[in-house]
Write an enzyme that holds these catalytic residues in place. Structure first.
Site, PDB file in Angstrom:
ATOM      1  N   GLU A  83      32.861  88.671  11.373  1.00 48.48           N
ATOM      2  CA  GLU A  83      31.464  89.105  11.464  1.00 48.48           C
ATOM      3  C   GLU A  83      30.486  87.946  11.651  1.00 48.48           C
ATOM      4  OE1 GLU A  83      31.044  91.306   7.849  1.00 48.48           O
ATOM      5  OE2 GLU A  83      31.712  93.185   8.763  1.00 48.48           O
ATOM      6  N   GLU A 114      53.628  88.669   2.617  1.00 48.51           N
ATOM      7  CA  GLU A 114      52.869  87.930   1.615  1.00 48.51           C
ATOM      8  C   GLU A 114      53.754  87.079   0.718  1.00 48.51           C
ATOM      9  OE1 GLU A 114      52.045  90.472  -2.296  1.00 48.51           O
ATOM     10  OE2 GLU A 114      51.064  91.335  -0.543  1.00 48.51           O
TER      11      GLU A 114
END
Length: 277
Positions: A83, A114
């Site tokens: 963003e 992960e």
């Protein structure tokens, strides 16, 4: 003390029989828990202040900021990074968000990604990270190997390191120079860290990146003067800003904005080419 003893995010919810609650009671209880988040985040501000100062100093010298995370934490990290270019006009390679399992993991979980201790640094390698850069590890538990390993290697290579976590005394915090620890307590649904922990991480990333962008000069007054004009809504927002700032009508402001290509250049034109600050 065992490491698991510190994992507040995994402790049982203080609420029993969630299905037995009325719908109003269910929603009010979630909201009551969410109200605890801002207090936990507020306690991170002294550390965040020092971190922002260091990040700004490095980025002013050309350094970049990397985010790494897995699952919800990784999605929040990638969202925050993605963003910033349209909001503040920075190049897409100045703040880089990476999620365990790659971009496909933004929509669908990638099993065991992960758990790869070396995965984050390997994912960073195409960007040639160096000592002038910053790495922020995002992990609600603070124990995610992808994040812990990335921070460990980054610190060994002299990058500035920070952790955004929701448990006290975590492995990720131990690997980082700056630990932002928002301990929000057990989740409403036991272990569901997309709830309070996710909200806290979103708030901390917003605070960190917004403060950095402001200090780097991408805001004038309280306006996003470097935002990218990528759609009609943003063009209209920019036109209103130029109109208000320059005391001209919106149609004239829109024309000036489109000719100039950016709010900043339009305002500089109105100000006689003086720098907008």
């Amino acid at each position: 003390m065992k490491q698991d003893d510190n994992r507040v995010t995994e402790q049982p919810s203080p609420y029993e029989d969630l299905r037995g609650l009325s719908l109003r009671g269910l929603l009010e209880a979630i909201n009551r828990e969410d109200a605890k988040v801002h207090r936990a985040v507020a306690r991170t501000i002294p550390v965040m202040e020092r971190l922002v100062e260091q990040v700004v100093a490095r980025m002013e010298r050309g350094g970049r900021m990397f985010y790494i995370g897995a699952g919800t934490s990784g999605r929040l990290a990638v969202t925050d990074a993605s963003e910033l270019p349209p909001t503040y006009g920075i190049p897409f390679d100045r703040v880089i968000g990476l999620i365990a399992g790659g971009d496909g993991a933004l929509r669908r979980a990638v099993e065991h990604a992960e758990d790869d201790l070396a995965g984050a640094w390997r994912d960073m390698m195409p960007y040639a990270p160096c000592a002038g850069d910053v790495l922020v590890g995002v992990a609600a538990s603070g124990t995610t190997p992808y994040v812990v390993g990335g921070l460990r290697e980054a610190r060994r290579r002299k990058l500035l390191t920070a952790a955004v976590v929701c448990n006290p005394a975590s492995a990720a915090a131990a690997e980082a120079e700056y630990a932002l620890e928002a301990v929000v307590g057990p989740e409403f649904v036991t272990g569901s860290t997309r709830m309070k922990a996710g909200t806290a991480q979103k708030m901390m990333l917003n605070m960190l990146s917004t403060a950095v962008m402001i200090r780097l000069g991408h805001v004038s007054g309280n306006r996003m003067v470097d935002m990218q004009l990528t759609n009609d809504k943003l063009v209209e927002r920019g036109a209103r800003l130029v109109a208000e700032w320059g005391g001209i009508d919106v149609e004239a402001a829109r024309g000036l904005l489109l000719r100039s290509g950016s709010v900043r250049r339009a305002l500089e034109t109105l100000n006689g080419e003086d720098d907008v600050s």
